[in-house]
Design a protein around this motif. Sequence first.
Motif, short mmCIF file in Angstrom:
data_model
loop_
_atom_site.label_atom_id
_atom_site.label_comp_id
_atom_site.label_asym_id
_atom_site.label_seq_id
_atom_site.Cartn_x
_atom_site.Cartn_y
_atom_site.Cartn_z
N ALA A 196 25.01 31.97 72.21
CA ALA A 196 23.83 31.87 71.34
C ALA A 196 23.78 30.53 70.63
CB ALA A 196 23.84 33.01 70.33
N GLU A 197 24.94 30.02 70.23
CA GLU A 197 24.99 28.71 69.58
C GLU A 197 24.55 27.60 70.53
OE1 GLU A 197 28.98 28.37 68.26
OE2 GLU A 197 28.73 29.79 66.59
N ARG A 198 24.80 27.76 71.80
CA ARG A 198 24.46 26.74 72.79
C ARG A 198 23.01 26.81 73.23
NH1 ARG A 198 29.56 25.69 76.80
NH2 ARG A 198 31.09 25.27 75.18
N ALA A 199 22.39 27.95 73.06
CA ALA A 199 20.99 28.11 73.47
C ALA A 199 20.09 27.26 72.57
CB ALA A 199 20.59 29.58 73.39
N GLY A 234 16.52 23.05 78.12
CA GLY A 234 17.76 23.25 77.39
C GLY A 234 18.28 24.66 77.44
N GLY A 235 17.52 25.58 78.05
CA GLY A 235 17.95 26.96 78.16
C GLY A 235 19.22 27.08 78.99
N VAL A 236 20.07 28.02 78.61
CA VAL A 236 21.42 28.13 79.17
C VAL A 236 21.49 29.24 80.22
CG1 VAL A 236 23.83 28.71 78.63
CG2 VAL A 236 22.52 27.19 77.12
N LEU A 237 22.13 28.94 81.33
CA LEU A 237 22.50 29.93 82.34
C LEU A 237 24.01 30.11 82.27
CD1 LEU A 237 22.12 31.72 84.87
CD2 LEU A 237 22.29 29.63 86.24
#
Length: 245
Positions: A31-34, A124-127
């Motif tokens: 969540a911090e990286r999203a 920037g969304g994370v997979l």
Amino acid sequence: MTREPERLFRRGADYQSHRPDYPDSLFATLAERAPARRRALDLGCGSGQACRALEAHFDQVLGIDVSLEQLRAAPPGRAHYLAARADALPLADASLDLITVAQALHWFPLPAFFHEAGRVLSPGGVLAVISYGLCTVEGLEGLVEDFHDRTLRPWWPAARWQVVEGYRGLPLPWPERSDLATAPIRRHWGWRDMAGYLDTWSALVTARAAGEDPLAAFLPTLRERWGEGKRTVRWPLRVRCCARP
């Protein structure tokens, strides 16, 4: 005779009850990286284990799976569940901040799924591809491994070994981030707990469909070797993640 949907629903409930949970710290870090905490999707969500963990960190959580039986076994919560394919997500462009895929990437059509991920993730969304390898049991090293590797080998799909290896040989669609540290998952279990977990393995579904039940033959050995006490069980947790440019 038990009807097939009822049996599959029971399998979904068993999956929820007997699979180890992921540590909350993992989802807090993701969540911090999203780029935002608006909406997260767990794809291949099964009965919603990762969805429940994501609820604490995102405004909206979606769970998508192709199996209605698994989805029906998900407990009540804030997450919304949908039946859909990984390569045809019923979601708007750039509508997600995070996609998690836990123990499921080998079931998806690639690279079509990666194309869909690029469509529905915001910039920037994370997979995050999450997996835990084969467990070890303290004091019984090799017992479960032999059942998995030798006894069940004819019943595992070829892609199973990608999960065991943490998908490390599978190229991700964007540059990978390698700074996410993970600790093993640990549980303190009796032999019945382990039997319930083993019963969720897909290889046993395949074997039973062919009229064989390797677990029934293995259980007396498991019980005798394990004893009636508790033992520490460990799974190596692996996470590979990347962000859409």
